[in-house]
Design a protein around this motif. Sequence first.
Motif, PDB file in Angstrom:
ATOM      1  N   ARG A 168       0.826  -1.209   0.000  1.00 44.30           N
ATOM      2  CA  ARG A 168       0.000   0.000   0.000  1.00 44.30           C
ATOM      3  C   ARG A 168       0.863   1.264   0.000  1.00 44.30           C
ATOM      4  N   LEU A 169       1.903   1.226   0.805  1.00 44.58           N
ATOM      5  CA  LEU A 169       2.773   2.397   0.867  1.00 44.58           C
ATOM      6  C   LEU A 169       3.438   2.639  -0.483  1.00 44.58           C
ATOM      7  N   LEU A 170       3.944   1.572  -1.073  1.00 52.25           N
ATOM      8  CA  LEU A 170       4.617   1.707  -2.369  1.00 52.25           C
ATOM      9  C   LEU A 170       3.627   2.223  -3.423  1.00 52.25           C
ATOM     10  N   ALA A 171       2.413   1.692  -3.412  1.00 54.01           N
ATOM     11  CA  ALA A 171       1.404   2.165  -4.370  1.00 54.01           C
ATOM     12  C   ALA A 171       1.148   3.653  -4.143  1.00 54.01           C
ATOM     13  N   HIS A 172       1.066   4.036  -2.863  1.00 53.18           N
ATOM     14  CA  HIS A 172       0.813   5.441  -2.528  1.00 53.18           C
ATOM     15  C   HIS A 172       1.969   6.333  -2.988  1.00 53.18           C
ATOM     16  N   ILE A 173       3.183   5.874  -2.768  1.00 57.62           N
ATOM     17  CA  ILE A 173       4.348   6.655  -3.224  1.00 57.62           C
ATOM     18  C   ILE A 173       4.303   6.793  -4.747  1.00 57.62           C
ATOM     19  N   LEU A 216       5.656   9.333   1.517  1.00 53.95           N
ATOM     20  CA  LEU A 216       5.878   8.901   2.899  1.00 53.95           C
ATOM     21  C   LEU A 216       5.146   9.802   3.887  1.00 53.95           C
ATOM     22  N   LYS A 217       5.145  11.087   3.598  1.00 57.69           N
ATOM     23  CA  LYS A 217       4.567  12.022   4.565  1.00 57.69           C
ATOM     24  C   LYS A 217       3.045  12.017   4.571  1.00 57.69           C
ATOM     25  N   THR A 218       2.450  11.531   3.476  1.00 58.66           N
ATOM     26  CA  THR A 218       0.986  11.581   3.412  1.00 58.66           C
ATOM     27  C   THR A 218       0.336  10.217   3.604  1.00 58.66           C
ATOM     28  N   PHE A 219       1.126   9.210   3.852  1.00 63.02           N
ATOM     29  CA  PHE A 219       0.558   7.872   4.042  1.00 63.02           C
ATOM     30  C   PHE A 219       0.389   7.611   5.526  1.00 63.02           C
ATOM     31  N   ARG A 220      -0.837   7.281   5.935  1.00 64.12           N
ATOM     32  CA  ARG A 220      -1.119   7.081   7.346  1.00 64.12           C
ATOM     33  C   ARG A 220      -1.581   5.662   7.612  1.00 64.12           C
ATOM     34  N   ALA A 221      -1.178   5.146   8.768  1.00 65.07           N
ATOM     35  CA  ALA A 221      -1.613   3.809   9.158  1.00 65.07           C
ATOM     36  C   ALA A 221      -3.029   3.901   9.671  1.00 65.07           C
ATOM     37  N   SER A 222      -3.909   4.429   8.837  1.00 63.02           N
ATOM     38  CA  SER A 222      -5.274   4.647   9.290  1.00 63.02           C
ATOM     39  C   SER A 222      -6.140   3.473   8.868  1.00 63.02           C
ATOM     40  N   VAL A 223      -7.346   3.429   9.444  1.00 66.63           N
ATOM     41  CA  VAL A 223      -8.253   2.352   9.099  1.00 66.63           C
ATOM     42  C   VAL A 223      -8.533   2.377   7.595  1.00 66.63           C
ATOM     43  N   SER A 224      -8.604   3.580   7.036  1.00 67.01           N
ATOM     44  CA  SER A 224      -8.957   3.630   5.623  1.00 67.01           C
ATOM     45  C   SER A 224      -7.799   3.190   4.744  1.00 67.01           C
TER      46      SER A 224
END
Length: 878
Positions: free
Chosen positions: A502-507, A716-724
């Motif tokens: 998910r993080l990589l996709a977000h980046i 990295l700065k905008t990715f949160r370990a949030s429920v969503s």
Amino acid sequence: MRILKIQTLRGPNYWSIRRHKLIVMRLDLENLAETPSNQIPGFYEGLVEALPSLEGHYCSPGCRGGFLMRVKEGTMMGHIVEHVALELQELAGMHVGFGRTRETATPGIFQVVIEYLNEEAGRYSARAAVRLCQSIVDRGRYPKAELEQDILDLQDLWRESSLGPSTEAIIKEAEKRGIPWTQLSARFLIQLGYGVNQKRIQATMTGNTGILGVELACDKEATKRILAASGAPVPKGTVINFFDDLEEAIEYVGGYPIVIKPSDGNHGRGITIDIRDWDEAEAAYESARLISRSIIVERYYPGRDHRVLVVDGKVVAVAERVPAHVVGDGRSTIAQLIEETNQDPNRGEGHDNILTKIELDRSSYQLLERQGLTLKSVPPKGTICYLRATANLSTGGSAIDRTDEIHPENVWLAQRVVKIIGLDVAGLDIVTTDISRPLREVDGVIVEVNAAPGFRMHVAPSQGIPRNVAGAVIDMLFPHEQSSRIPILSITGTNGKTTTTRLLAHIYKQTGKVIGYTTTDGTYIGEYLVESGDNTGPQSAHVILEDPTVEVAVLETARGGILRSGVGFDMANVGVVLNVAADHLGIGDIDTIEQLANLKSVVAEAVFPDGYAVLNADDHRVAAMAQKTKANVAYFTMNPDAELVRQHVQQGGVAAVYENGYLSIVKGDWTHRIERAENIPLTMGGRAGFMIANALAASLAAFVQDVTIEQIRAGLKTFRASVSQTPGRMNLFNLGKYHALVDYAHNPASYEALGSFVRNWTTGERIGVVGGPGDRRDEDFVTLGKLSAEIFDYIIVKEDDDTRGRSRGSAAELITNGITQVNPNCRYESVLDETTAINQALDMAPDNSLVVILPESVNRAIKLIKLRGLVTEEVQPQ
Ligand code: ATP
Ligand code: ATP
Ligand code: MG
Ligand code: MG
């Protein structure tokens, strides 16, 4: 013997990176477990009698007869089954050579791996091989009739799966150029390439073929009119709908000889040519009428039949089509000559072989009669007797290549005509006495323009040079070596796959591209969920790779899918391996952590040589994968002093390192700081070390794909370990007086990772609600208990609703055993029902405490927390 399971692999896999098509059979040798072949009376002799061609198998001795030597000296039955299964396929005409047999951890149970060309034939051959061997063990022989039937069945399966000669030609050309292809689920549609760069074909129509062109070409009369209007030579003719108009039509075209054909027929059906009198015309009308209401009446043009293939505006091949015929030998009757001609193995039924068997119809007898012959005549040696008037391959015709003979003016005409009709791939039927002279000089005509023309006559002419016409199609679809692929980044490891994916996709999204990604929670394209569920196997990968909007694929690749059917792509651009830890051991014959590492290593190995394997330098089993991959290696490490990484970067390699509180990319002498860990929400203020490791891996994977440092930082700065964004991964909730953390940790390594964060919770009591999936080993539950005792002040042991075959309460008992082993005074209780356990923990939570919930169902746990009223989700704890 007993077959326990048969699996079909279709991509790079545990057994081989290069050989994708493998059958894996789990075979229980039962009473043969202790009996090598030399101890079974008559087995060697029976096997040689049944399958003498096994002589050709070299096996370990490395020479002809090597395998049979092993059988004579004594080898295990699994190994013999492997060779027999390969040989059966070979005898049915499928050339396969790869096989492996390994004993599993369960004595007497073997894994037999065999290559296949056709899935069903592969599975059939595995079962037939067991049957054959068992029969020889029991009765000393395998009946010949049965073997023959096996081979016929295998040939049938092989034939049925064939896509047809034209499609096969295009696919072969694609494979030669490294273009991946997939058969879609309907209409014989074939996808070439992946994602946004894919193209489609259906036989010789392509995604670029226009519907207007196809419809026009299918309407012979309209085609003729359009061509006549543009001055192209076409047969003089007319269309009638009633028998009464026939006489007048014949007059209109200038009298006999004439041609009568249905206006929307094909493959020569219902056509009669060279009609010379009224009786023939009447019969011809009737036969055309069976195919179509409208009937074309045309002047007959003497000459030979040619097929001119035009691809992408250029003539790429010309073939002369010769009608079905036999050549006299002075001894045989025509009937015998036909039979002999049909014996040719190149002649099959319909379109599925290079040539088609000759079949006679009404026109055949008429034709013979005209030549003064019957089926019983014995033509003199060398005379040609025609059996069909039209030259269609599908009625038994053959082809002679004439590509080098066509006149340039005819080339120009053909290209112009195809442009006028509007087709990217077209076959012109031209009747002329001499293709090497302009049509207009010799009164040649264009009889028809075909959409979806067959390639058989060009790729395998009966005479002359085969032409690579499929190459022209591929050149058109992928001009100037335009890529057929999209970047594929595949991620595996025991823990952190979903988070990292998910993080990589977000980046990667920061580049503005459309990212398709698969995870344990579902498949996503861009911002949207395509399908929820555990989508970490090859089928989900296909959803992404087949999607025409996806520009980059980021694929969580779990062990289950690799084991079940191999990975869902042929090669990736980046393969990330996060870690290898004990989990799922004992499932799928993966019993040791070394085997698990070998399995995960598939992701590092199935990477293009110019791609990157992104490896965890802090995990020696992962770091060791560098030796196995042909790709470039990039390491990530939490330890700035790691010797392996230091050397690697000094030699020009690239790495991602956690140093002085920063996530940095290091290469040669330079260090490029991306961001401070504490500014990256996922790392929970820099306190969750394992999340820093995941972030390093994702950053590095993006970096080697030329995503810029700025884009990586922004991601990295905008990715949160949030429920969503990451449900179930370190979701922290503030419930006013206390906090609750929901996390998916479900094996010792992830417990430990989580523990390092929880231990930092110093403001109050730490309460754990723990349990794990029932299919794990007993010792895993004990370990889980032990780790819990080290992390928590109070523990509530619960079980999953789905005990996965375990008796209720037994997992909880093992966990409590572990707890008491470490700390006999630890406060704990067992509350088997998950909902009750969670509620109880939330009820009892003292001020400033942290309740850590490791649930079976993340959604349910979060719901229970939210029911408590004023809850805020914290993505960065203070
Ligand atoms: P296919 O689509 O498989 O090529 P078809 O059923 O569409 O065949 P045509 O192409 O119209 O039929 O005709 C079949 C063959 O019959 C031609 O290739 C040609 O050999 C012959 N033929 C058709 N019309 C004429 C004509 N007017 N004069 C001479 N030969 C003809
Ligand atoms: P699964 O096998 O269930 O798909 P996964 O590999 O996708 O798991 P995630 O869902 O990303 O892993 O994380 C699951 C849990 O594993 C996290 O909530 C965390 O507790 C733990 N974890 C995440 N990353 C790491 C890591 N790098 N090392 C150890 N544990 C980790
Ligand atoms: Mg035709
Ligand atoms: Mg996952």
